[in-house]
Design an enzyme around this catalytic site. Sequence first.
Site, PDB file in Angstrom:
ATOM      1  N   ILE A 549       0.917  -1.318  -0.053  1.00  9.12           N
ATOM      2  CA  ILE A 549       0.019   0.008  -0.184  1.00  9.12           C
ATOM      3  C   ILE A 549       0.796   1.226  -0.093  1.00  9.12           C
ATOM      4  O   ILE A 549       0.452   2.484  -0.016  1.00  9.12           O
ATOM      5  CB  ILE A 549      -0.874   0.121   1.206  1.00  9.12           C
ATOM      6  CG1 ILE A 549      -0.110  -0.242   2.512  1.00  9.12           C
ATOM      7  CG2 ILE A 549      -2.093  -1.019   1.149  1.00  9.12           C
ATOM      8  CD1 ILE A 549      -1.138  -0.038   3.739  1.00  9.12           C
ATOM      9  N   GLY A 552       8.247   3.785   1.050  1.00  6.02           N
ATOM     10  CA  GLY A 552       8.848   4.857   1.636  1.00  6.02           C
ATOM     11  C   GLY A 552      10.509   4.842   1.600  1.00  6.02           C
ATOM     12  O   GLY A 552      11.037   3.545   0.897  1.00  6.02           O
ATOM     13  N   PHE A 554      12.200   3.777   4.163  1.00  7.66           N
ATOM     14  CA  PHE A 554      12.569   2.733   4.941  1.00  7.66           C
ATOM     15  C   PHE A 554      12.396   1.441   4.274  1.00  7.66           C
ATOM     16  O   PHE A 554      12.953   0.350   4.424  1.00  7.66           O
ATOM     17  CB  PHE A 554      11.676   2.822   6.265  1.00  7.66           C
ATOM     18  CG  PHE A 554      12.097   1.572   7.335  1.00  7.66           C
ATOM     19  CD1 PHE A 554      11.492   0.675   7.114  1.00  7.66           C
ATOM     20  CD2 PHE A 554      12.885   1.946   8.138  1.00  7.66           C
ATOM     21  CE1 PHE A 554      11.794  -0.416   8.205  1.00  7.66           C
ATOM     22  CE2 PHE A 554      13.430   1.085   9.031  1.00  7.66           C
ATOM     23  CZ  PHE A 554      12.896  -0.195   9.145  1.00  7.66           C
ATOM     24  N   LYS A 556       8.893  -1.078   1.906  1.00 10.70           N
ATOM     25  CA  LYS A 556       7.516  -1.175   1.381  1.00 10.70           C
ATOM     26  C   LYS A 556       6.699  -1.306   2.461  1.00 10.70           C
ATOM     27  O   LYS A 556       7.110  -1.589   3.709  1.00 10.70           O
ATOM     28  CB  LYS A 556       7.587  -2.362   0.667  1.00 10.70           C
ATOM     29  CG  LYS A 556       8.274  -2.304  -0.735  1.00 10.70           C
ATOM     30  CD  LYS A 556       7.914  -3.684  -1.649  1.00 10.70           C
ATOM     31  CE  LYS A 556       8.603  -3.383  -3.067  1.00 10.70           C
ATOM     32  NZ  LYS A 556       8.397  -4.513  -3.660  1.00 10.70           N
ATOM     33  N   ASP A 667      10.812  15.304   9.114  1.00  7.13           N
ATOM     34  CA  ASP A 667      10.354  14.757   7.997  1.00  7.13           C
ATOM     35  C   ASP A 667       8.729  14.748   7.897  1.00  7.13           C
ATOM     36  O   ASP A 667       7.786  14.134   7.327  1.00  7.13           O
ATOM     37  CB  ASP A 667      10.440  13.378   7.819  1.00  7.13           C
ATOM     38  CG  ASP A 667      10.700  13.077   6.139  1.00  7.13           C
ATOM     39  OD1 ASP A 667      10.562  11.642   5.892  1.00  7.13           O
ATOM     40  OD2 ASP A 667      10.688  13.977   5.379  1.00  7.13           O
TER      41      ASP A 667
END
Length: 744
Positions: A549, A552, A554, A556, A667
């Site tokens: 979904i 990023g 980091f 998935k 962020d």
Amino acid sequence: MITNNHIFPSLISLVLLLNAIHAVNTGPNALVLNCGSSNSVKDADGRTWDPDAKYLSVGGNSTTAKAETQDPSLPSDVPYMSARIFLSETTYQFPLQNSTSRTLLRLHFYPSSYPNLNISNSYFSVVAGGVTLLNNFSASLAAEALSQAYFIKEYYMPPSEFTILNVTLKPSDKQPQSFAFLNGIEVISTPTLFDEDPILAGSAGNDFDTSVTIPIDTSSMETMFRLNVGGQYIAPVNDSGGLMRSWYDDSLYIYGAGQGVALQANTTINYKGLPSYMAPIDVYGSYRSMGAFVDVNRISNLTWIFQVDPNFMYLLRFHWCDSEMTKTNQRVFDVFINNKTAASEVDLFAWTQSTATPTKKDYVVQINNNKTNNNTEAQLWVALHPTDKTKAEFSDVLLNGLEIFKLSDKSKSNLAGPNPTISDMMKKYQEAQLAPKAFETNNPNKSNSSTSFSVIITGAAGGAAAIGVAAAIFLFTFTRQKRNPNGDAVSTWLPISWNSNSTTIKSSPSGRSQGGTTSISTDAACNCRYFNLSEIKNATKNFDESNVIGVGGFGKVYKGVIDGDTKVAIKRSNPSSEQGVNEFQTEIEMLSRLRHRHLVSLIGFCEDNGEMILVYDYMGQGTLREHLYKGNKITLSWKQRLEICIGAARGLHYLHTGAKYTIIHRDVKTTNILLDDKWVAKVSDFGLSKTGPNMNQGHVSTVVKGSFGYLDPEYFRRQQLTEKSDVYSFGVVLFEVLCARMTP
């Protein structure tokens, strides 16, 4: 927001602090009681709380109960996890060892669920020493209105001819199945905190010999606000005099764009003639002034706004300590309270005849209801304005600390205000920020009792409408209070108890989780669930790509199902990602201790077979960015956008002020604001967050990380990170929401 340094106590200060805590717990003039407990127990700060049963008078119907859930925001299970339930009118009788001094009374409430009781049915009154402190009070409504789990009510009872203080709790007769409850009580005999009658604002300005004073010897008081102006939150264990008071950040209440500058004293502060228990040294060591823009200062004010109950008098205590001026007529200013002159031509050096010398001054003002409506809330304005009457060397103002107390009414027998509501608070704050009162310019022809002052809003004319919308959203959210406008609850963002005990996560030199020395605290590990890899694979159908979904920095993010039917979001680290074990550790450390309606909740983590996986609540509506642009999911209405921005700002501000140390997200962007099935906004992705007590320069020096387009230019240029960097990024989010345009 917090803008100043967190100051660590020296070894000597620590010894004195421990002695003070010991005095509070064991001294003959203090009772610290854990309601409903049968044994003496210690809280997270090491304070001993004794059972309350022996102080109950004969008669009444009360029982004990244990809270069924422990909210993660509780600083300690003591005194909040145990409670005394009152099913009929019941009285405590507390012996007063020194009835000639004021008695500090604190009542601790945790409106959780208790066995066989509906907390929403709890309406009750509290009367102490013949004074009604609470009337038809609902702790559940108060907590809900301020989105917090627990709160404390603090009162100063006047000296009494009696040696017993009676505190009576009575369930409401109007509410079926009503009951009263209490989790903790503190009864402390105070030193002489109120040593002189306060000056009535508007009565005489700086001519103290002819000022009208208001006698308060017999008045009871409720603490409404206690602010460390220009400084950080000061926890009770760091208070002076063993009084265990909390001092909060003042920036929540500053009006308009004129925030001034928050600074630290550049010299040693000594109490000299002022008793040290008046305020901790950290209050006098930090301050807020207007800054170096002389031309702007001359036509501006530094202003704070507070929501209070109408038809009461309020005592305002100003704490001052000028650590810069070395002679008279260098910094001179006027003090206004609700458009009335409290003091004119304040020259702190002239008052104290020395530098870095703390002093305090008390003023009182009557707050009446607005006759044009039936509002249950009123506004209290405090403004400082440089005066040009004395031709002072600098055009500036100064304030170190501010305390505001509600005084009992004319009958001296009531302090109670109405229960707060979310809708009332939103309406008042929107009115305060979008349509503020108009104050007139100083007019020498007007009498001193009603001297007016100007509120100047400066800034570029271009983009004023957009900035106004952004400011309204941000200021409404950030103006949550230690007490709500009715005095019914403390701040939504309360200190979090951090634990430094740690457990090891093994990690490889490459950053993968296989064999190093990176660690997380045992507290963090205990506050969230540990998943093994097989559970994660089962939840995601072995990381089926159809369940992805999001992606990023980091790795998935997968949609998954655990425990049969619970939807979750599972973030799996990418071995080639630049974000490794440090970000994994940071996310767990942060979110395991943070619980807030507008922060995404961490359910647990997996550190198994070289994998680093985080498990969160599932956010059914995805990211904010997905709803801002044509062709992307559902287009948001303006009302939805406003509510989402307000929610995100609440979460962000909680990070800045709710924890023991400032947490900077680093962020903030529309993809890191998630929306649940009910469109509630939640700030997410804390892998780059920074926190800690090492902000001894007001910032953290660190390499630049974040997303271009949202990065604070000053942070990018100087590599000095402050919470203002988050505010800049959030401002970009606001404009993105307003304009539906992506950042470049």
